[in-house]
Design an enzyme around this catalytic site. Structure first.
Site, PDB file in Angstrom:
ATOM      1  N   GLY A  46      16.432  30.445 -23.075  1.00 26.50           N
ATOM      2  CA  GLY A  46      17.167  31.267 -22.119  1.00 26.50           C
ATOM      3  C   GLY A  46      17.907  32.372 -22.848  1.00 26.50           C
ATOM      4  O   GLY A  46      18.105  32.288 -24.071  1.00 26.50           O
ATOM      5  N   GLN A  51      24.607  38.470 -24.035  1.00 28.70           N
ATOM      6  CA  GLN A  51      24.353  38.174 -25.445  1.00 28.70           C
ATOM      7  C   GLN A  51      23.774  39.353 -26.218  1.00 28.70           C
ATOM      8  O   GLN A  51      23.816  39.368 -27.442  1.00 28.70           O
ATOM      9  CB  GLN A  51      23.397  36.976 -25.565  1.00 28.70           C
ATOM     10  CG  GLN A  51      24.020  35.679 -25.092  1.00 28.70           C
ATOM     11  CD  GLN A  51      23.019  34.549 -25.106  1.00 28.70           C
ATOM     12  OE1 GLN A  51      22.262  34.380 -24.157  1.00 28.70           O
ATOM     13  NE2 GLN A  51      22.979  33.775 -26.182  1.00 28.70           N
ATOM     14  N   CYS A  91      22.979  27.358 -28.777  1.00 27.08           N
ATOM     15  CA  CYS A  91      23.110  28.713 -28.228  1.00 27.08           C
ATOM     16  C   CYS A  91      22.735  29.709 -29.309  1.00 27.08           C
ATOM     17  O   CYS A  91      23.171  29.578 -30.457  1.00 27.08           O
ATOM     18  CB  CYS A  91      24.553  28.952 -27.777  1.00 27.08           C
ATOM     19  SG  CYS A  91      24.817  30.582 -27.058  1.00 27.08           S
ATOM     20  N   LEU A  92      21.945  30.701 -28.932  1.00 22.67           N
ATOM     21  CA  LEU A  92      21.540  31.729 -29.900  1.00 22.67           C
ATOM     22  C   LEU A  92      22.744  32.517 -30.393  1.00 22.67           C
ATOM     23  O   LEU A  92      22.684  33.137 -31.450  1.00 22.67           O
ATOM     24  CB  LEU A  92      20.502  32.662 -29.261  1.00 22.67           C
ATOM     25  CG  LEU A  92      19.179  31.974 -28.889  1.00 22.67           C
ATOM     26  CD1 LEU A  92      18.308  32.914 -28.052  1.00 22.67           C
ATOM     27  CD2 LEU A  92      18.437  31.513 -30.142  1.00 22.67           C
ATOM     28  N   HIS A 133      24.076  27.278 -18.326  1.00 20.18           N
ATOM     29  CA  HIS A 133      24.503  27.804 -19.634  1.00 20.18           C
ATOM     30  C   HIS A 133      24.454  29.342 -19.623  1.00 20.18           C
ATOM     31  O   HIS A 133      25.400  30.006 -20.063  1.00 20.18           O
ATOM     32  CB  HIS A 133      23.582  27.205 -20.718  1.00 20.18           C
ATOM     33  CG  HIS A 133      23.746  27.741 -22.098  1.00 20.18           C
ATOM     34  ND1 HIS A 133      24.149  26.964 -23.167  1.00 20.18           N
ATOM     35  CD2 HIS A 133      23.544  28.979 -22.623  1.00 20.18           C
ATOM     36  CE1 HIS A 133      24.199  27.702 -24.260  1.00 20.18           C
ATOM     37  NE2 HIS A 133      23.821  28.936 -23.966  1.00 20.18           N
ATOM     38  N   GLU A 134      23.369  29.901 -19.071  1.00 22.46           N
ATOM     39  CA  GLU A 134      23.235  31.370 -19.015  1.00 22.46           C
ATOM     40  C   GLU A 134      24.249  31.981 -18.048  1.00 22.46           C
ATOM     41  O   GLU A 134      24.802  33.060 -18.316  1.00 22.46           O
ATOM     42  CB  GLU A 134      21.822  31.776 -18.594  1.00 22.46           C
ATOM     43  CG  GLU A 134      20.677  31.228 -19.425  1.00 22.46           C
ATOM     44  CD  GLU A 134      20.899  31.304 -20.912  1.00 22.46           C
ATOM     45  OE1 GLU A 134      21.618  32.205 -21.381  1.00 22.46           O
ATOM     46  OE2 GLU A 134      20.364  30.433 -21.622  1.00 22.46           O
ATOM     47  N   HIS A 137      27.469  32.475 -19.695  1.00 22.94           N
ATOM     48  CA  HIS A 137      27.508  33.697 -20.523  1.00 22.94           C
ATOM     49  C   HIS A 137      27.932  34.899 -19.684  1.00 22.94           C
ATOM     50  O   HIS A 137      28.699  35.756 -20.140  1.00 22.94           O
ATOM     51  CB  HIS A 137      26.140  33.991 -21.134  1.00 22.94           C
ATOM     52  CG  HIS A 137      25.827  33.219 -22.381  1.00 22.94           C
ATOM     53  ND1 HIS A 137      26.602  33.269 -23.518  1.00 22.94           N
ATOM     54  CD2 HIS A 137      24.800  32.393 -22.680  1.00 22.94           C
ATOM     55  CE1 HIS A 137      26.064  32.507 -24.467  1.00 22.94           C
ATOM     56  NE2 HIS A 137      24.961  31.953 -23.975  1.00 22.94           N
TER      57      HIS A 137
HETATM   58  O1  GNR Z   1      17.583  28.207 -26.660  1.00 20.24           O
HETATM   59  C1  GNR Z   1      18.507  27.609 -26.087  1.00 20.24           C
HETATM   60  N1  GNR Z   1      18.423  26.265 -25.934  1.00 20.24           N
HETATM   61  C2  GNR Z   1      19.281  25.526 -25.135  1.00 20.24           C
HETATM   62  C3  GNR Z   1      19.265  24.142 -25.266  1.00 20.24           C
HETATM   63  C4  GNR Z   1      20.085  23.357 -24.481  1.00 20.24           C
HETATM   64  C5  GNR Z   1      20.907  23.955 -23.552  1.00 20.24           C
HETATM   65  C6  GNR Z   1      20.953  25.331 -23.424  1.00 20.24           C
HETATM   66  C7  GNR Z   1      20.130  26.118 -24.201  1.00 20.24           C
HETATM   67  S1  GNR Z   1      20.149  27.835 -24.011  1.00 20.24           S
HETATM   68  C8  GNR Z   1      19.681  28.351 -25.599  1.00 20.24           C
HETATM   69  C9  GNR Z   1      19.493  29.859 -25.658  1.00 20.24           C
HETATM   70  C10 GNR Z   1      20.797  30.546 -25.376  1.00 20.24           C
HETATM   71  O2  GNR Z   1      21.706  30.629 -26.150  1.00 20.24           O
HETATM   72  N2  GNR Z   1      20.955  31.030 -24.182  1.00 20.24           N
HETATM   73  O3  GNR Z   1      22.119  31.618 -23.852  1.00 20.24           O
HETATM   74 NI    NI Z   2      23.647  30.712 -25.077  1.00 16.96          NI
END
Ligand code: GNR
Ligand code: NI
Length: 173
Positions: A46, A51, A91-92, A133-134, A137
């Site tokens: 995601g 980001q 999270c990236l 999660h997104e 952000h």
């Molecule tokens: O790549 C991602 N893996 C992930 C694993 C578990 C819960 C959420 C994520 S999102 C993350 C990519 C990211 O940072 N998206 O904002």
């Molecule tokens: Ni993230």
């Protein structure tokens, strides 16, 4: 298409609350293409526009193993949530750290798609977690905000150190 630079915690720009998208045009579709390219290259499941320092309410996701389920959500709103699930999240924007976070297990989300059409979709499991999660952000929130202050500050210190090392390295090249 372009691979964009991903901001890293504790960059204050990650704390920006994104603004609603007013029109779904070619400029927005080009941003969505760049988000997919950046997410797939990372690789991640995601990515939120926040980001890459674009503060519009847009996110992309694909939890498939073969890039076969791309989803782009514009102005997403969760209209229903059910159950609780704990997932080891990464999270990236917080590279190298993985911690368990509790979120709704099942969601119904309303959004506009890349054609400008209104859509309602159900998600569960990893996709539901990823969308939540997104969407965090887009509110300037990170998964580390769910951890203890002690854990968050340890992660912050280690990442700042690594970022300093990387920028010194770039100068020395
Ligand atoms: O790549 C991602 N893996 C992930 C694993 C578990 C819960 C959420 C994520 S999102 C993350 C990519 C990211 O940072 N998206 O904002
Ligand atoms: Ni993230």
């Amino acid at each position: 298409m372009a691979k964009l630079t991903i901001l890293e915690f504790p960059d204050p720009r990650l704390r920006t609350r994104a603004s609603p998208v007013e029109s779904v045009d070619d400029g927005l579709r080009s941003l969505i293409d760049d988000l997919f390219e950046t997410m797939y290259e990372a690789p991640g499941i995601g990515l939120a526009a926040t980001q890459v320092n674009v503060h519009k309410r847009v996110l992309v996701a694909d939890i498939s193993a073969d890039k076969s389920e791309p989803l782009a959500l514009i102005n997403p709103v969760i209209v229903e949530k059910d159950g609780v699930t704990a997932t080891e999240e990464g999270c990236l924007s917080v590279p190298g750290y993985y911690e368990e976070v509790e979120r709704a297990e099942h969601i119904r989300v309303k959004f506009t798609d890349r054609l400008g059409d209104d859509v309602e979709m159900e998600a569960e499991g990893l996709l539901a977690v990823c969308i939540q999660h997104e969407m965090d952000h887009l509110e300037g929130k990170l998964f580390v905000d769910y951890l203890s202050e002690a854990k968050r500050s340890r992660i912050r210190k280690k990442l700042v150190k690594e970022q300093r090392y990387r920028s010194a390295d770039a100068v020395a090249l």
